[in-house]
Design an enzyme around this catalytic site. Structure first.
Site, PDB file in Angstrom:
ATOM      1  N   ASP A  38       6.089  34.355  39.539  1.00  0.00           N
ATOM      2  CA  ASP A  38       4.923  34.834  38.793  1.00  0.00           C
ATOM      3  C   ASP A  38       3.693  34.641  39.669  1.00  0.00           C
ATOM      4  OD1 ASP A  38       4.494  35.548  35.639  1.00  0.00           O
ATOM      5  OD2 ASP A  38       2.678  34.694  36.516  1.00  0.00           O
ATOM      6  N   ASN A  81      10.796  42.773  37.084  1.00  0.00           N
ATOM      7  CA  ASN A  81      10.193  42.724  35.757  1.00  0.00           C
ATOM      8  C   ASN A  81       8.669  42.756  35.789  1.00  0.00           C
ATOM      9  OD1 ASN A  81      10.222  41.895  32.731  1.00  0.00           O
ATOM     10  ND2 ASN A  81       8.962  40.340  33.730  1.00  0.00           N
ATOM     11  N   SER A 132      10.345  50.202  30.368  1.00  0.00           N
ATOM     12  CA  SER A 132       9.573  50.505  29.163  1.00  0.00           C
ATOM     13  C   SER A 132      10.002  51.861  28.648  1.00  0.00           C
ATOM     14  CB  SER A 132       8.059  50.525  29.414  1.00  0.00           C
ATOM     15  OG  SER A 132       7.366  51.170  28.361  1.00  0.00           O
ATOM     16  N   TYR A 145      -0.065  53.888  33.358  1.00  0.00           N
ATOM     17  CA  TYR A 145       1.136  53.157  32.941  1.00  0.00           C
ATOM     18  C   TYR A 145       2.289  54.117  32.706  1.00  0.00           C
ATOM     19  CZ  TYR A 145       4.109  50.071  30.109  1.00  0.00           C
ATOM     20  OH  TYR A 145       5.156  49.337  29.615  1.00  0.00           O
ATOM     21  N   LYS A 149       5.600  54.248  35.078  1.00  0.00           N
ATOM     22  CA  LYS A 149       6.858  53.814  34.462  1.00  0.00           C
ATOM     23  C   LYS A 149       7.903  54.923  34.528  1.00  0.00           C
ATOM     24  CE  LYS A 149       6.224  49.500  33.376  1.00  0.00           C
ATOM     25  NZ  LYS A 149       7.096  48.440  33.940  1.00  0.00           N
ATOM     26  N   VAL A 178       6.997  45.090  22.472  1.00  0.00           N
ATOM     27  CA  VAL A 178       7.529  43.727  22.574  1.00  0.00           C
ATOM     28  C   VAL A 178       6.347  42.777  22.376  1.00  0.00           C
ATOM     29  CG1 VAL A 178       8.802  42.079  23.979  1.00  0.00           C
ATOM     30  CG2 VAL A 178       9.264  44.527  24.211  1.00  0.00           C
ATOM     31  N   THR A 180       4.239  40.482  23.304  1.00  0.00           N
ATOM     32  CA  THR A 180       3.812  39.809  24.533  1.00  0.00           C
ATOM     33  C   THR A 180       2.310  39.996  24.705  1.00  0.00           C
ATOM     34  OG1 THR A 180       4.098  41.787  25.898  1.00  0.00           O
ATOM     35  CG2 THR A 180       6.036  40.367  25.621  1.00  0.00           C
TER      36      THR A 180
END
Length: 254
Positions: A38, A81, A132, A145, A149, A178, A180
């Site tokens: 990360d 990820n 996604s 995005y 993706k 999700v 998050t």
């Protein structure tokens, strides 16, 4: 337990929270040795401590060599990820588009370039791409995005069709909402489209492991996404009209 990952050396990027942390936890629970990557070093260290893994903070684009060393010479599974949920229209700045492309697509390409020579030599390797549902469909209010993706999905698909006969397994995870930080950052568009059916990160990990056990490429934590994907392919004008209605609803609410 999924026999395919027991004892495997696994790398999960963007694993300090959210889906990445859930994947790291699940791989560790299944008996894998996990490198937790990360940008946030403290978050990486916390998840590594929780899972008995190895923290490797830094840019996901450049960690393969260090991860390989940390795992004793071999990466068996690589989970691409880390991602950016970049919002905006065609007018989003060049830097926004470039950063989304770099993180959401090129980081996957760089990882594959570093991993594939060794994987092809031994005839085994597993590449997991967190894409996604936006990569199958789209997302209102988020052109960078959505477009990148789509690129991430296309690259995972290309890897699978090119190398599956040489022992390379590829999985594309395509969830809708999700719960998050990325969903929170999606604002009113995420609240309208994604939050009503949002699942927990652990549900995404469960879906991946079911897909690994069944040797499936496309992983859909929201099974209904298959129907949307089918509608998009078979009647694109009808599907686009439906998405435009959602766009107009969002604009009116704003």
């Amino acid at each position: 337990m999924v026999e395919a990952v027991q004892g495997a050396g696994v790398v999960v990027t963007g694993a300090g929270a959210g889906i990445g942390a859930a994947l790291a936890r699940r791989f560790a629970a299944e008996g894998a040795r996990v490198v937790v990557n990360d940008l946030d070093a403290a978050k990486a260290a916390a998840v590594a401590a929780e899972t008995g893994g190895i923290a490797l903070p830094g840019d996901a684009s450049a960690i393969v060599a260090d991860a390989r060393d940390a795992l004793g010479g071999t990466v068996d599974v690589y989970c691409a990820n880390a991602g950016l949920g970049s919002a905006g229209t065609e007018a989003a700045g060049e830097e926004v588009w470039a950063r989304a492309w770099d993180v959401n697509v090129m980081a996957h390409v760089r990882a594959a370039e570093a991993l594939l020579p060794g994987w092809l030599e031994r005839g085994a390797g597993r590449f997991v791409s967190t894409v996604s549902a936006a990569g199958l469909l789209t997302m209102i209010g988020a052109a960078p995005y959505s477009v990148t993706k789509h690129g991430a999905y296309a690259f995972a698909e290309w890897l699978s069709l090119t190398y599956r006969h040489r022992g390379i397994k590829v999985h594309a995870i395509c969830p809708q909402g999700v719960r998050t930080d990325m969903l929170d950052a999606a604002g009113s568009a995420g609240d309208l489209v994604l939050r009503p059916t949002a699942v927990e990160p652990a549900d995404v990990a469960d879906a991946l492991f079911k897909g690994i056990a069944e040797d499936r490429f496309l992983i859909l934590p929201h099974p209904e996404a298959a129907g949307f994907y089918r509608a998009r392919a078979t009647d694109p004008d009808h599907w686009l009209a439906g998405m435009n209605r959602i766009q107009r609803t969002w604009e009116q609410a704003r």
